[in-house]
Scaffold this active site. Structure first.
Site, short mmCIF file in Angstrom:
data_model
loop_
_atom_site.label_atom_id
_atom_site.label_comp_id
_atom_site.label_asym_id
_atom_site.label_seq_id
_atom_site.Cartn_x
_atom_site.Cartn_y
_atom_site.Cartn_z
N ASP A 1 -2.42 -7.09 -6.18
CA ASP A 1 -2.86 -6.10 -5.22
C ASP A 1 -3.28 -4.80 -5.91
O ASP A 1 -2.64 -4.36 -6.85
CB ASP A 1 -1.67 -5.81 -4.29
CG ASP A 1 -2.11 -5.31 -2.94
OD1 ASP A 1 -3.33 -5.20 -2.72
OD2 ASP A 1 -1.23 -5.03 -2.11
N HIS B 1 -8.23 -1.50 -0.12
CA HIS B 1 -7.16 -2.43 -0.43
C HIS B 1 -7.88 -3.68 -0.91
O HIS B 1 -8.81 -4.13 -0.26
CB HIS B 1 -6.37 -2.85 0.81
CG HIS B 1 -5.86 -1.72 1.65
ND1 HIS B 1 -4.53 -1.57 1.94
CD2 HIS B 1 -6.49 -0.70 2.29
CE1 HIS B 1 -4.37 -0.53 2.73
NE2 HIS B 1 -5.53 0.03 2.96
N LYS C 1 -12.82 -5.79 6.68
CA LYS C 1 -12.67 -6.38 5.35
C LYS C 1 -13.76 -7.38 5.03
O LYS C 1 -14.41 -7.93 5.92
CB LYS C 1 -11.29 -7.04 5.24
CG LYS C 1 -11.02 -8.09 6.31
CD LYS C 1 -9.60 -8.65 6.15
CE LYS C 1 -9.35 -9.77 7.16
NZ LYS C 1 -8.15 -10.54 6.92
N CYS D 1 0.79 -1.23 0.00
CA CYS D 1 0.00 0.00 0.00
C CYS D 1 0.82 1.29 0.00
O CYS D 1 0.42 2.27 -0.60
CB CYS D 1 -1.00 0.01 1.15
SG CYS D 1 -0.51 -0.88 2.61
N GLN E 1 1.14 -10.69 -4.50
CA GLN E 1 -0.29 -10.43 -4.46
C GLN E 1 -0.72 -9.72 -5.73
O GLN E 1 0.01 -8.91 -6.27
CB GLN E 1 -0.62 -9.53 -3.28
CG GLN E 1 -0.30 -10.13 -1.94
CD GLN E 1 -0.61 -9.16 -0.82
OE1 GLN E 1 -0.07 -8.06 -0.78
NE2 GLN E 1 -1.49 -9.54 0.08
N HIS F 1 -4.88 -0.74 -4.89
CA HIS F 1 -5.37 0.24 -3.92
C HIS F 1 -6.17 1.25 -4.68
O HIS F 1 -5.69 1.82 -5.66
CB HIS F 1 -4.20 0.86 -3.16
CG HIS F 1 -3.53 -0.16 -2.29
ND1 HIS F 1 -2.49 -0.93 -2.75
CD2 HIS F 1 -3.82 -0.59 -1.04
CE1 HIS F 1 -2.15 -1.79 -1.78
NE2 HIS F 1 -2.94 -1.60 -0.75
N ARG G 1 6.77 -11.70 4.45
CA ARG G 1 6.22 -11.69 5.80
C ARG G 1 6.87 -12.79 6.61
O ARG G 1 7.01 -13.92 6.13
CB ARG G 1 4.70 -11.93 5.76
CG ARG G 1 3.97 -10.83 5.04
CD ARG G 1 2.47 -11.02 5.10
NE ARG G 1 1.82 -10.00 4.30
CZ ARG G 1 0.51 -9.94 4.08
NH1 ARG G 1 -0.28 -10.86 4.64
NH2 ARG G 1 -0.01 -8.98 3.34
#
Length: 571
Positions: free
Chosen positions: A319, A446, A400, A270, A317, A321, A299
């Site tokens: 991903d 997200h 979420k 992000c 990911q 935003h 992670r």
RNA sequence: GCCGACGUAGCUCAGAGGUAGAGCAGCUCACUCGUAAUGAGCAGGUCGCGCGUUCAAUUCGCGCCGUCGGCUCCA
């Protein structure tokens, strides 16, 4: 699960507890519920149990079942029950009783064994006919890692022997589909302790699969108004402090130092996307802005949770935003859900949704959380999409919607997630110029669709059992000759197919056709092209399709078009 | 991270206190053979890593790393 089965399994767990107490004096019982796949019971027993003990316990269970001992329900006053279980030296039951506020509780007795239990149960042990103990595991008392680790025995039970055997067959099927096993068999990927636990190495077959998924994703995102961005893998520690990651997510992060400046390796994408947003003054007319990145994150997952591709320490990911005005939330969340629906239909997944609310460790104001949670619920409610509520399981910056896939054999996997965030725009002081000329705060979503490519690939491998549809198969076509005579002809076909962008392999080894076919079948290749004397003379192909059908006398052109059609139709 | 089991050739797995085997894969040779394994031969391992016990350890003990089944946590 139906209620009858539930009762049967619960009674079987009691039967097991009785057997264990018979065989191992001094054992203390904790809890033993029925679960979706059977039942378990947690025991406190110092020497612990061994695999061989399971056989003994199972044997004793059979004896007790055969003896057909009545199972009797009895009500006790709570205090009386506490006294009773204290006398029986069952501290876990006493612990449970202390948290029950009802003045009366029920107990169930079968022979020498009495358990604190809400019930209901079968009338006698003789009703239990088909069961099997499956595994041994550690489990914390009351599910908290601060408590003592007990020994859990898992088992399953069914109404009859046939259903039990069907289930055992099903477990074998699950084993065959295990992505770790298929990953090796199909030479897709490896994870080596030499390079590090939880770090995936993609072999050519796995890499092409990943490429195809990523290519698919890029196209689907472009169609839906997303813009591609890229961010760095390490960002200054100050950024992570500002965002709240350092405070709330530090134990999952890796850090490094360069020229005395501290950096954090990104566990999420992000922050770079926020920097893209911040790089200009934004107008209300620009929103929503959708930034997409196949972002690789690291992670630090605890060693015990790593699991093949499903749980790794570095993953990518899909991903995005999305920065938007609050009034655009409904529409945007809805389009993301539609996006998920579109994609999951292509792969043949059903899915379920879940809303997760504010966790203990979190940032942002109560009002923002309420507003965000309300926004998520409002979309699902107004669209009449069913969902479960998962209290306290949100991300630290916002609630979420989690989407759980159901694969071909009914197992659930969390992949997609949509997170609503008012906190980070605040922390990074994001704004846009609204139509009234005032600076306003955008909201941030997200979201991921496949989630982590690694996990999604793992799920896909198991979902398809390694038999990837043609558009995803690492090798789509295997061409094989019968004798050396056809070699030049077969090579020419191979060259043409490769030229047409079809993932083709050539088997011109001096081996019997039977062997070539066998190996190709084991590799689960969708199309086998067989060329012998006949085909060469007719200038045609014989194609053996993975499911066993044969296409005779097809021309090379027609076959190429067929594979291309599979590609465009994604089948 | 926690509990338990496991870690032997590329893969699947046997084995025992006296420095190791099988099948498949690999390599070589012969066979040119039409729908799930042609045959013969050869080669391949400091038995996860470290420390200890022992005349001797890959086999026993301890520690570490990893894997598996769970728990806790999660995309």
């Amino acid at each position: 699960m139906n209620e009858t089965l539930d009762i049967l399994r619960h009674s079987t767990s009691h039967l097991m507890a009785q057997a264990v107490k018979d065989l191992f004096p001094g054992v203390k019982v904790a809890i033993g519920p029925s679960i979706e796949t059977g039942f378990y019971y947690d025991f406190d027993y110092d020497p612990g149990f061994t695999e061989e003990d399971l056989t003994k316990i199972e044997q004793r269970m059979k004896e007790i079942a055969q003896a057909d001992i009545p199972i009797e329900r009895k009500m006790m006053k709570r205090d009386e029950a506490i006294e009773f279980f204290t006398r029986m030296d069952e501290p876990y039951k006493v612990d449970l009783l202390k948290e029950i506020s009802d003045p009366e509780v029920s107990t169930y007795t079968q022979g020498s064994f009495t358990d604190l239990c809400r019930g209901p149960h079968l009338p006698s042990t003789g009703k239990i006919k088909a069961f099997k103990l499956l595994s041994l595991a550690g489990a914390y008392w009351r599910g908290s890692e601060h408590n003592k680790m007990l020994t859990r025995i898992y088992g399953t039970a069914f109404a009859d022997k046939k259903s039990l055997n069907d289930y055992i067959t099903f477990l074998e099927e699950v084993k065959k589909r295990d992505h770790r096993r298929l990953g090796k068999e199909l030479d897709l990927f490896s994870i080596s302790d030499e390079t590090g636990a939880g770090l995936v190495i993609y072999h050519p077959n796995g890499a092409i699969l990943r490429y195809l998924l990523e290519d698919f994703e890029r196209k689907e995102h472009l169609k839906r108004g997303y813009q591609f961005v890229y961010g760095p893998h390490i960002l200054k520690l100050d950024m992570w402090k500002k965002s709240g990651h350092f405070e709330n997510y530090r134990e999952n992060m890796y850090f490094t130092k360069i020229d005395e400046v501290e950096y954090g390796i990104k566990p999420m994408n992000c922050l770079s996307h926020i920097m893209v947003y911040k790089s200009q003054i934004r107008s209300y007319r620009d929103l929503p802005l959708r930034y997409f990145e196949l972002g690789t994150v690291s992670r630090h997952e605890k060693s015990g949770v790593l699991h093949g591709l499903m749980r790794v320490r570095e993953f990518t990911q899909d991903d995005a935003h999305i920065f938007l005005r609050p009034e655009q939330l409904h529409q945007e969340i809805l389009s993301i859900i539609r996006f998920v629906q579109d994609v999951m239909t292509i792969f043949g997944f059903q899915f379920e949704m879940e809303i997760s609310t504010r966790p203990a460790k979190s940032i942002g104001s109560d009002e923002d959380w309420e507003q965000a949670e309300a926004a998520l619920k409002e979309v699902l409610d107004s669209e009449q999409l069913p969902y479960d509520l998962n209290e306290g399981d949100g991300a630290f910056y916002g609630p979420k919607i989690d989407i759980k896939l159901k694969d071909a054999i009914g197992r659930k996997w969390q992949c997609a997630t949509i997170q609503c965030d008012f906190a980070l725009p605040e922390r990074f002081d994001l704004h846009y110029m609204d139509s009234d000329g005032k600076r306003k705060r955008p909201v941030m979503l997200h979201r991921v669709i496949l989630g982590a490519i690694e996990r999604f690939l793992g799920v896909l491998i198991e979902h398809y059992g390694g038999k990837f549809p043609v558009w995803l198969a690492p090798t789509q076509v295997m061409i094989m000759n019968i004798t050396d005579e056809q070699e030049p002809y077969v090579r020419a076909i191979y060259d043409r197919m490769v030229n047409e962008g079809i993932r083709t392999a050539l088997d011109i080894r001096n081996e019997k056709l039977g062997l070539k076919i066998r190996e190709s079948v084991l590799k689960k290749i969708p199309y086998m092209v067989i060329v012998g004397k006949n085909e060469m003379e007719n200038n045609s192909l014989t194609v053996r399709v993975r499911d066993g059908v044969e296409l005779k006398d097809i021309t090379v052109d027609d076959f190429i078009n067929k594979v291309k059609e599979d590609n465009t139709l994604r089948r």
